[in-house]
Motif scaffolding. Structure first.
Motif, PDB file in Angstrom:
ATOM      1  N   UNK A 287      -8.787  -5.817  10.147  1.00 51.34           N
ATOM      2  CA  UNK A 287      -9.274  -5.118  10.271  1.00 51.34           C
ATOM      3  C   UNK A 287      -9.218  -3.335   9.329  1.00 51.34           C
ATOM      4  N   UNK A 288      -9.561  -2.161   9.683  1.00 50.80           N
ATOM      5  CA  UNK A 288      -9.023  -1.126   8.763  1.00 50.80           C
ATOM      6  C   UNK A 288      -7.905  -0.362   9.459  1.00 50.80           C
ATOM      7  N   UNK A 289      -7.181   0.186   8.858  1.00 50.67           N
ATOM      8  CA  UNK A 289      -5.830   0.380   9.154  1.00 50.67           C
ATOM      9  C   UNK A 289      -4.997   1.416   7.933  1.00 50.67           C
ATOM     10  N   UNK A 290      -4.989   1.832   8.026  1.00 57.08           N
ATOM     11  CA  UNK A 290      -3.675   2.784   6.933  1.00 57.08           C
ATOM     12  C   UNK A 290      -2.131   1.797   6.810  1.00 57.08           C
ATOM     13  N   UNK A 291      -2.496   0.913   7.089  1.00 54.67           N
ATOM     14  CA  UNK A 291      -0.541  -0.429   6.927  1.00 54.67           C
ATOM     15  C   UNK A 291      -0.100   0.027   5.565  1.00 54.67           C
ATOM     16  N   UNK A 292      -1.607   0.155   4.583  1.00 51.98           N
ATOM     17  CA  UNK A 292      -1.102  -0.680   3.313  1.00 51.98           C
ATOM     18  C   UNK A 292      -0.191   0.626   2.409  1.00 51.98           C
TER      19      UNK A 292
ATOM     20  N   UNK B  45       3.508   1.500   1.411  1.00 54.09           N
ATOM     21  CA  UNK B  45       3.564   2.122   0.016  1.00 54.09           C
ATOM     22  C   UNK B  45       4.883   2.686   0.377  1.00 54.09           C
ATOM     23  N   UNK B  46       4.772   3.807   1.124  1.00 55.51           N
ATOM     24  CA  UNK B  46       5.980   4.965   1.335  1.00 55.51           C
ATOM     25  C   UNK B  46       7.218   4.154   1.225  1.00 55.51           C
ATOM     26  N   UNK B  47       7.262   3.144   2.066  1.00 59.69           N
ATOM     27  CA  UNK B  47       8.163   2.732   2.507  1.00 59.69           C
ATOM     28  C   UNK B  47       8.953   2.723   1.403  1.00 59.69           C
ATOM     29  N   UNK B  48       7.988   1.781   0.412  1.00 62.56           N
ATOM     30  CA  UNK B  48       8.579   1.095  -0.246  1.00 62.56           C
ATOM     31  C   UNK B  48       9.917   1.454  -0.927  1.00 62.56           C
ATOM     32  N   UNK B  49      11.002   1.291  -1.221  1.00 57.18           N
ATOM     33  CA  UNK B  49      12.400   2.392  -2.541  1.00 57.18           C
ATOM     34  C   UNK B  49      11.461   1.976  -4.025  1.00 57.18           C
TER      35      UNK B  49
ATOM     36  N   UNK C 123      -7.950   0.246   2.624  1.00 55.60           N
ATOM     37  CA  UNK C 123      -7.116   0.018   4.175  1.00 55.60           C
ATOM     38  C   UNK C 123      -7.736  -0.840   5.271  1.00 55.60           C
ATOM     39  N   UNK C 124      -8.309  -1.548   4.992  1.00 59.59           N
ATOM     40  CA  UNK C 124      -9.177  -3.273   5.844  1.00 59.59           C
ATOM     41  C   UNK C 124      -8.237  -3.995   5.080  1.00 59.59           C
TER      42      UNK C 124
END
Lengths: 311, 278
Positions: free
Chosen positions: B31-36, B40-44, B26-27
């Motif tokens: 910074x800290x965030x849930x972008x990863x 992942x969830x938008x990756x086909x 998450x880093x």
């Protein structure tokens, strides 16, 4: 022992039942018995036994002319990188098995001595999860922790000014890094294997030894460890086989950068120019030989376990 | 006292990489965030490989259970003399690791070997030529997964069968007029459900995470996707690792819960039923 007793009561029963019947019915009974076993047997033949037979047979055959040869094995001994692959794999197996064997045994004894049963159950549960957590995810968990930009690596560098990679010469992507990663799933495995063995040590034996004046150390040296010896050797063999044959973790960690036998075999399958199928078969055959020794020791020790611990 | 300290250190060692991976995922540099996780969830490829792995794992689980449960019962009941053979077959995967087995399977089903044709009663040539052509197919992968999981499917099922009195139950059912299949499905199976389901969960979680055979056969499953991702994006791979840990966690939790409900409970020496030894 219980197992034997059950066997003795069931088999004669079947025999007496069949003996009363006419011979033809007896034969057809045997025939249908084996027929019910046949689908499973056939499946194992096709996908388990034949691949192993194929590898062993092909390792003694020249891949171009098809005649019998020992050349494939001789080439392993002659090529230093193949020989090193075997040395590395065996060393990796032995080191991880011994380290996790000793540390895991002590930890298992710690679990065994825990009074609080919920904590025991939580630790056992967590060990089962950790022992099943292997392969690619485990490799990336360690890369995230101790890799070049890993969490702990960066933490040590920024807070304590300890540079693991440049000043301490540590590398996760090397043999010793792999040892650290393999220990992660071997330790909980050792705990899970050792706990049942520990529970067969009766408290009376310890009391008797103490009454006779034995110290804690004498008890372990003369009573505890000799009794546990077969289980411990069997467990160590299992740990050895587990890390000797493992491929996924090592591959994900260094993408083929660590010279191990499973990595070499993967090179053969992927069509690396320096390697021909004959050599691949000999590498695989060598692995089977090493593992066979471990498995034989394992099952021999298990037999002694059941003799001693009255199972 | 030493063993307490060792135990504490071992637990720390087991927890540390998990915590570090969670934070690392998450880093993302600044910074800290849930972008990863969003990535992942938008990756086909994520959904596609996860679905494929799920299908393969499900197929292996069903095949393993359907093949091994009736056989274990049959051997217990009718063919006790085949037990050593069963034990041997369940031990072979220890001596033949996945990398060797995969290599052997490719060789068996891609070449023409007279010896193998005879030994397999003509089945190998049938399977390795059209219309089947099994080499490097998902079908062969499923069969290989069943073999890999043989040791830890057979043991819990066999242990469950021993815990109930199989012979007496069967004889009672027979004398009441029940046939073999009916006895198996309505009398024996309900009694060994916990053992069967825990074996199934173990097979499922192993097949979901299996890498070696899929890599050799060139089939793009979830662990392969994770490996590819890890070469480009370490943070994303860390988050994927956490996701696959959760999957293992759920499967093993289910097994622990089920083994407690088994007749006689989880006995001391059956703790190994929980581990998929590779």
């Amino acid at each position: 022992m219980q197992l034997r007793a059950v066997k003795h009561t069931t088999t004669p029963e079947v025999k007496t039942v069949t003996a009363k019947r006419p011979r033809s019915i007896q034969w057809s009974y045997m025939f249908t018995s084996w027929l019910g076993f046949a689908p499973f047997l056939l499946f194992c033949l096709l996908f388990e036994i034949l691949p192993a037979v194929m590898v062993i047979q092909a390792s003694f055959v020249d891949s171009n002319s098809g005649v019998f040869t020992l050349n494939n094995y001789q080439r392993i001994l002659a090529q230093t990188d193949k020989l090193h692959a075997f040395q590395n794999s065996i060393a990796l197996g032995i080191i991880t098995a011994l380290l996790s064997g000793i540390i895991g045994f002590l930890a298992a004894y710690g679990v065994f001595n825990l009074r609080t049963s919920w904590l025991r159950n939580v630790i056992i549960g967590f060990s089962s999860i950790a022992a099943n957590f292997a392969g690619i995810p485990l490799a990336f968990a360690f890369i995230s922790t101790l890799g070049v930009t890993g969490f702990i690596t960066v933490l040590l560098l920024t807070w304590f000014h300890i540079d693991l990679y440049n000043s301490l010469n540590f590398s996760l992507y090397s043999f010793w890094g792999l040892v650290l990663v393999y220990i992660y799933f071997e330790l909980p495995l050792m705990i899970l294997i050792t706990l049942p063995a520990l529970s067969t040590l009766r408290p009376e034996w310890r009391e008797a030894a103490t009454n006779l004046g034995a110290s804690n150390f004498t008890y372990w040296r003369r009573v505890g460890l000799p009794l546990l010896f077969p289980s411990l050797v069997a467990a160590t063999m299992l740990l050895f086989a587990n890390s000797f044959g493992a491929f996924a973790t090592a591959f994900a960690l260094a993408q083929g950068g660590i010279n191990l036998v499973p990595i070499q075999i993967q090179f053969v399958v992927n069509g690396n120019v320096n390697l021909d199928p004959g050599l691949g078969n000999a590498l695989a055959g060598g692995m089977i030989v090493v593992l066979l020794i471990a498995v034989l020791l394992y099952s021999a020790m298990l037999r002694r376990v059941s003799k001693w611990q009255g199972r | 006292m030493t063993n307490r300290i060792v135990l504490a250190l071992v637990i720390l060692y087991l927890l540390l990489p998990l915590g570090a991976t969670l934070v690392f995922g998450i880093s993302n540099g600044n910074g800290i965030g849930f972008s990863s996780y969003q990535e992942i969830f938008s990756d086909h490829d994520f959904s596609a490989t996860l679905l494929l792995s799920f299908e393969l794992a499900l197929a292996s689980t069903v095949l393993a259970v359907v093949l091994i449960t009736p056989t274990a019962y049959w051997v217990q009941l009718r063919l006790p003399q085949a037990r050593p053979m069963m034990d041997f077959l369940a031990l072979v995967p220890f001596a033949v690791p996945a990398i060797v087995m995969g290599f052997g399977l490719i060789e068996v089903y891609s070449g023409n070997n007279t010896l193998l044709s005879i030994l397999s009663l003509g089945l190998v040539p049938l399977l390795s030529n059209p219309p089947f052509n099994v080499v490097n197919t998902p079908q062969l992968l499923v069969c290989a997964y069943v073999i890999v999981s043989l040791p830890f499917v057979y043991r819990p099922i066999d242990n469950s069968l021993r815990a109930i009195n199989t012979k007496v139950l069967t004889e009672a059912a027979y004398s009441l007029g029940s046939g073999w299949w009916r006895t198996f499905l309505t009398v024996v199976l309900p009694n060994i459900w916990p053992g069967v389901i825990s074996a199934a969960l173990l097979t499922f979680s192993t097949a979901m995470g299996e890498f070696t055979l899929a890599e050799l056969f060139g089939i793009y499953t979830f662990p392969i996707y994770l490996n590819v991702t890890g070469q480009n994006n370490a943070h994303k791979a860390a988050s994927l690792t956490i996701l696959s840990f959760l999957l293992t966690f759920l499967c093993v939790l289910g097994i622990i819960f089920l083994l407690r409900r088994r007749p006689g409970g989880a006995k001391q020496d059956e703790r190994l039923d929980i581990v998929a030894i590779k």
